[in-house]
Design a protein around this motif. Structure first.
Motif, PDB file in Angstrom:
ATOM      1  N   PHE A   4       0.862  -1.186   0.000  1.00 10.79           N
ATOM      2  CA  PHE A   4       0.000   0.000   0.000  1.00 10.79           C
ATOM      3  C   PHE A   4       0.898   1.235   0.000  1.00 10.79           C
ATOM      4  CE2 PHE A   4      -2.547   3.329   1.953  1.00 10.79           C
ATOM      5  CZ  PHE A   4      -3.824   3.125   1.428  1.00 10.79           C
ATOM      6  N   GLY A   5       0.825   2.041  -1.046  1.00 13.93           N
ATOM      7  CA  GLY A   5       1.672   3.221  -1.162  1.00 13.93           C
ATOM      8  C   GLY A   5       0.891   4.507  -1.019  1.00 13.93           C
ATOM      9  N   ILE A   6       1.431   5.433  -0.258  1.00 12.94           N
ATOM     10  CA  ILE A   6       0.823   6.766  -0.113  1.00 12.94           C
ATOM     11  C   ILE A   6       1.716   7.738  -0.865  1.00 12.94           C
ATOM     12  CG2 ILE A   6       0.029   8.545   1.487  1.00 12.94           C
ATOM     13  CD1 ILE A   6      -0.138   6.271   3.623  1.00 12.94           C
ATOM     14  N   GLU A  29      -3.033  -6.577   7.060  1.00 13.59           N
ATOM     15  CA  GLU A  29      -2.170  -7.457   6.258  1.00 13.59           C
ATOM     16  C   GLU A  29      -1.579  -6.722   5.058  1.00 13.59           C
ATOM     17  OE1 GLU A  29      -5.260 -10.408   5.666  1.00 13.59           O
ATOM     18  OE2 GLU A  29      -4.183 -11.770   6.993  1.00 13.59           O
ATOM     19  N   MET A  30      -1.101  -5.519   5.319  1.00 12.00           N
ATOM     20  CA  MET A  30      -0.495  -4.693   4.287  1.00 12.00           C
ATOM     21  C   MET A  30       0.866  -4.183   4.737  1.00 12.00           C
ATOM     22  SD  MET A  30      -3.572  -2.269   2.912  1.00 12.00           S
ATOM     23  CE  MET A  30      -4.855  -2.880   1.832  1.00 12.00           C
ATOM     24  N   GLU A  31       1.748  -3.975   3.765  1.00 15.79           N
ATOM     25  CA  GLU A  31       3.013  -3.307   4.004  1.00 15.79           C
ATOM     26  C   GLU A  31       2.880  -1.900   3.440  1.00 15.79           C
ATOM     27  OE1 GLU A  31       7.779  -4.340   3.667  1.00 15.79           O
ATOM     28  OE2 GLU A  31       6.365  -5.304   2.296  1.00 15.79           O
ATOM     29  N   CYS A  32       3.232  -0.899   4.246  1.00 17.58           N
ATOM     30  CA  CYS A  32       2.951   0.490   3.874  1.00 17.58           C
ATOM     31  C   CYS A  32       4.222   1.236   3.463  1.00 17.58           C
ATOM     32  CB  CYS A  32       2.282   1.211   5.043  1.00 17.58           C
ATOM     33  SG  CYS A  32       1.601   2.825   4.597  1.00 17.58           S
ATOM     34  N   LYS A 227     -15.888   5.497   0.486  1.00 15.63           N
ATOM     35  CA  LYS A 227     -16.310   4.118   0.293  1.00 15.63           C
ATOM     36  C   LYS A 227     -15.826   3.295   1.492  1.00 15.63           C
ATOM     37  CE  LYS A 227     -16.593   3.988  -4.742  1.00 15.63           C
ATOM     38  NZ  LYS A 227     -15.874   3.620  -5.986  1.00 15.63           N
ATOM     39  N   ASN A 228     -16.690   2.396   1.955  1.00 13.81           N
ATOM     40  CA  ASN A 228     -16.329   1.567   3.110  1.00 13.81           C
ATOM     41  C   ASN A 228     -15.690   0.250   2.672  1.00 13.81           C
ATOM     42  OD1 ASN A 228     -18.420  -0.080   2.227  1.00 13.81           O
ATOM     43  ND2 ASN A 228     -19.836   0.527   3.857  1.00 13.81           N
ATOM     44  N   GLU A 229     -15.517  -0.655   3.617  1.00  8.82           N
ATOM     45  CA  GLU A 229     -14.825  -1.918   3.330  1.00  8.82           C
ATOM     46  C   GLU A 229     -15.631  -2.860   2.445  1.00  8.82           C
ATOM     47  OE1 GLU A 229     -16.295  -2.128   7.672  1.00  8.82           O
ATOM     48  OE2 GLU A 229     -15.634  -0.626   6.224  1.00  8.82           O
ATOM     49  N   GLN A 230     -16.904  -2.521   2.164  1.00 10.14           N
ATOM     50  CA  GLN A 230     -17.699  -3.281   1.200  1.00 10.14           C
ATOM     51  C   GLN A 230     -17.792  -2.569  -0.152  1.00 10.14           C
ATOM     52  OE1 GLN A 230     -19.465  -2.972   4.508  1.00 10.14           O
ATOM     53  NE2 GLN A 230     -18.275  -4.789   5.002  1.00 10.14           N
ATOM     54  N   GLY A 231     -17.086  -1.435  -0.275  1.00  9.78           N
ATOM     55  CA  GLY A 231     -17.111  -0.690  -1.523  1.00  9.78           C
ATOM     56  C   GLY A 231     -18.336   0.188  -1.694  1.00  9.78           C
ATOM     57  N   SER A 232     -19.090   0.416  -0.614  1.00 12.10           N
ATOM     58  CA  SER A 232     -20.300   1.245  -0.685  1.00 12.10           C
ATOM     59  C   SER A 232     -20.017   2.655  -0.173  1.00 12.10           C
ATOM     60  CB  SER A 232     -21.415   0.618   0.163  1.00 12.10           C
ATOM     61  OG  SER A 232     -21.725  -0.681  -0.291  1.00 12.10           O
ATOM     62  N   TRP A 233     -20.655   3.641  -0.792  1.00 11.00           N
ATOM     63  CA  TRP A 233     -20.492   5.014  -0.347  1.00 11.00           C
ATOM     64  C   TRP A 233     -21.218   5.224   0.977  1.00 11.00           C
ATOM     65  CZ3 TRP A 233     -17.182   8.526  -2.055  1.00 11.00           C
ATOM     66  CH2 TRP A 233     -16.672   8.403  -3.346  1.00 11.00           C
ATOM     67  N   TYR A 339      -8.770   6.800   9.925  1.00 10.25           N
ATOM     68  CA  TYR A 339      -7.419   6.301   9.699  1.00 10.25           C
ATOM     69  C   TYR A 339      -7.434   4.922   9.024  1.00 10.25           C
ATOM     70  CZ  TYR A 339      -5.740  10.012  12.824  1.00 10.25           C
ATOM     71  OH  TYR A 339      -5.444  11.218  13.405  1.00 10.25           O
ATOM     72  N   GLN A 340      -8.435   4.124   9.331  1.00  7.71           N
ATOM     73  CA  GLN A 340      -8.512   2.783   8.770  1.00  7.71           C
ATOM     74  C   GLN A 340      -9.118   2.757   7.370  1.00  7.71           C
ATOM     75  OE1 GLN A 340     -10.517   0.051  11.336  1.00  7.71           O
ATOM     76  NE2 GLN A 340      -8.993   0.161  12.958  1.00  7.71           N
ATOM     77  N   ALA A 341      -9.941   3.751   7.054  1.00 12.03           N
ATOM     78  CA  ALA A 341     -10.748   3.706   5.826  1.00 12.03           C
ATOM     79  C   ALA A 341      -9.942   3.459   4.546  1.00 12.03           C
ATOM     80  CB  ALA A 341     -11.575   4.981   5.703  1.00 12.03           C
ATOM     81  N   PRO A 342      -8.823   4.169   4.303  1.00  7.91           N
ATOM     82  CA  PRO A 342      -8.082   3.911   3.059  1.00  7.91           C
ATOM     83  C   PRO A 342      -7.572   2.480   2.964  1.00  7.91           C
ATOM     84  CG  PRO A 342      -7.365   5.969   4.080  1.00  7.91           C
ATOM     85  CD  PRO A 342      -8.207   5.260   5.085  1.00  7.91           C
ATOM     86  N   LEU A 343      -7.114   1.927   4.092  1.00  8.68           N
ATOM     87  CA  LEU A 343      -6.585   0.565   4.107  1.00  8.68           C
ATOM     88  C   LEU A 343      -7.683  -0.459   3.858  1.00  8.68           C
ATOM     89  CD1 LEU A 343      -4.359   1.033   7.274  1.00  8.68           C
ATOM     90  CD2 LEU A 343      -3.497   0.773   4.939  1.00  8.68           C
ATOM     91  N   LEU A 344      -8.819  -0.276   4.510  1.00  7.45           N
ATOM     92  CA  LEU A 344      -9.911  -1.245   4.379  1.00  7.45           C
ATOM     93  C   LEU A 344     -10.496  -1.234   2.971  1.00  7.45           C
ATOM     94  CD1 LEU A 344     -11.717  -0.794   7.815  1.00  7.45           C
ATOM     95  CD2 LEU A 344     -10.200  -2.645   7.101  1.00  7.45           C
ATOM     96  N   TYR A 345     -10.618  -0.042   2.381  1.00  7.75           N
ATOM     97  CA  TYR A 345     -11.118   0.006   1.007  1.00  7.75           C
ATOM     98  C   TYR A 345     -10.088  -0.570   0.040  1.00  7.75           C
ATOM     99  CZ  TYR A 345     -12.912   1.606  -3.449  1.00  7.75           C
ATOM    100  OH  TYR A 345     -13.357   1.639  -4.748  1.00  7.75           O
TER     101      TYR A 345
END
Length: 367
Positions: A4-6, A29-32, A227-233, A339-345
């Motif tokens: 995951f790159g910022i 489960e990501m490397e940032c 968008k949330n972790e299910q891809g819904s707005w 803080y979690q939203a970008p990672l979960l999406y």
């Protein structure tokens, strides 16, 4: 492990926000990583940047391949580095092996042109490009007051109020949290100033809307959609931004302040409150879908809503790279979610195997 790159234009940009995302990457489960577009080697496709160490909780200088998923937080200016990075980002967006959380929006004028034929057209202040001074003078003859906005502007930078008096012209703006006012004695002097302005940047004009409160403070409603972790707005929250008395801007960068939406709502009658909430719900429900049909996939939107003294409701701005200060100040209980939203999406995109649609003509560089 998923990477995951910022991506930013400066390694000092949004440090606290980016650090908090990185601290939560391992649990997803990501490397940032974080990097600048200009640090990508076009031949080896290796990147010189920083990797977040989840054990030491710090960034470490590192060389790595372009991450699988990119969170684009680049804010472009007129500087040489921005000009260098724009084509690099365009190239990244065209690659099928890289997925962006969101692909951005075009400039304000292109956005207006796309939305004006949609069901949201009634909420848009009429806008037109300023290609010459005559356009501004013509509008002033019928409206007396108008607003000039740079089509690529952000944070209220470069916005001007122009008023035609009987013989003179009044121009007002805000710079470095100060209101700057100037009177031009005649049309010729106004044209001289206008010509310099539109030679430097591309501008659009809109009618002046009475968007101040009873204390003559400009104010608006900031909505954050993601968008949330299910891809819904979903709507993450909303807050009220207030500017300086007699000013033009409610932006926090221009010295504005924030108040909780619920607290502000207690000052409204139940009828007005219901009306405003119903209108906001209609905008929230429709805006993301309208934009994604017209442009490329998005992850988040900051939507600024103005309420005029006559009760009319306006979409003032739509930003695909919004800040979070309004919600951090007014709804601190949702900071963990933000803080979690970008990672979960990002995880949702990866695990669901969705290949987001792309267009190979690039309309998204201005944001």
């Amino acid at each position: 492990m998923m990477t995951f790159g910022i991506m930013t234009l400066s390694m000092d940009s949004e440090n606290s926000y980016i650090d908090e995302i990185a601290r939560r990457a391992q649990s997803c489960e990501m490397e940032c990583f974080r990097f600048l577009p200009s640090k990508i080697d076009p031949h080896s496709l290796q990147v010189q940047g920083k990797r977040f160490d989840p054990i030491g909780l710090q960034w470490i200088e590192s060389e790595f391949t372009i991450p699988d998923i990119i969170y684009d937080r680049c804010f472009y200016g007129d500087d040489e580095h921005s000009k260098q990075c724009i084509p690099i980002v365009s190239w990244l967006k065209s690659r099928n092996d890289i997925t962006f959380l969101g692909y951005g929006l075009p400039n304000k004028l292109e956005l207006y042109d796309a939305l004006k034929s949609s069901i949201l057209a009634p909420y848009l202040p009429p806008s037109q490009p300023v290609t010459n001074c005559g356009i501004v003078l013509k509008e002033l003859k019928t409206k007396n007051k108008l607003i000039l906005k740079p089509i690529n502007g952000s944070q209220g930078y470069g916005i001007y109020y122009v008023k035609k008096n009987e013989k003179t012209y009044h121009v007002k703006t805000e710079k470095q949290k100060n209101i700057i006012s100037r009177i031009f004695p005649n049309e010729a002097k106004l044209i001289q100033w206008l010509q310099t302005l539109i030679n430097q940047h591309k501008y659009m004009l809109q009618p002046y809307l009475e968007l101040s409160n009873d204390e003559l403070q400009p104010f608006d409603i900031r909505l954050l959609l993601q968008k949330n972790e299910q891809g819904s707005w979903v709507e993450r929250g909303r807050g009220i931004r207030k500017g300086n008395t007699g000013g033009l801007l409610s932006n926090l960068s221009a010295g504005g302040s924030v108040i909780n939406f619920a607290s502000w709502a207690t000052t409204l009658s139940s009828t007005k409150y219901d009306y405003i909430c119903n209108e906001l719900e209609y905008i929230i429900t429709n805006l993301p879908n309208v934009l994604e049909k017209e442009f490329m996939p998005l992850f988040e939107l900051g939507v600024d809503i103005g309420i005029a003294k006559n009760g009319s409701i306006w979409i003032l701005d739509v930003n695909s790279k919004p800040g979070r200060k309004v919600l951090f100040h007014t709804q601190p209980d949702i900071t963990e979610t933000l803080y979690q939203a970008p990672l979960l999406y990002g995880k949702y995109i990866s695990l669901s195997g969705i290949q987001e649609r792309k267009r190979y003509y690039e309309k998204t560089l201005s944001h």
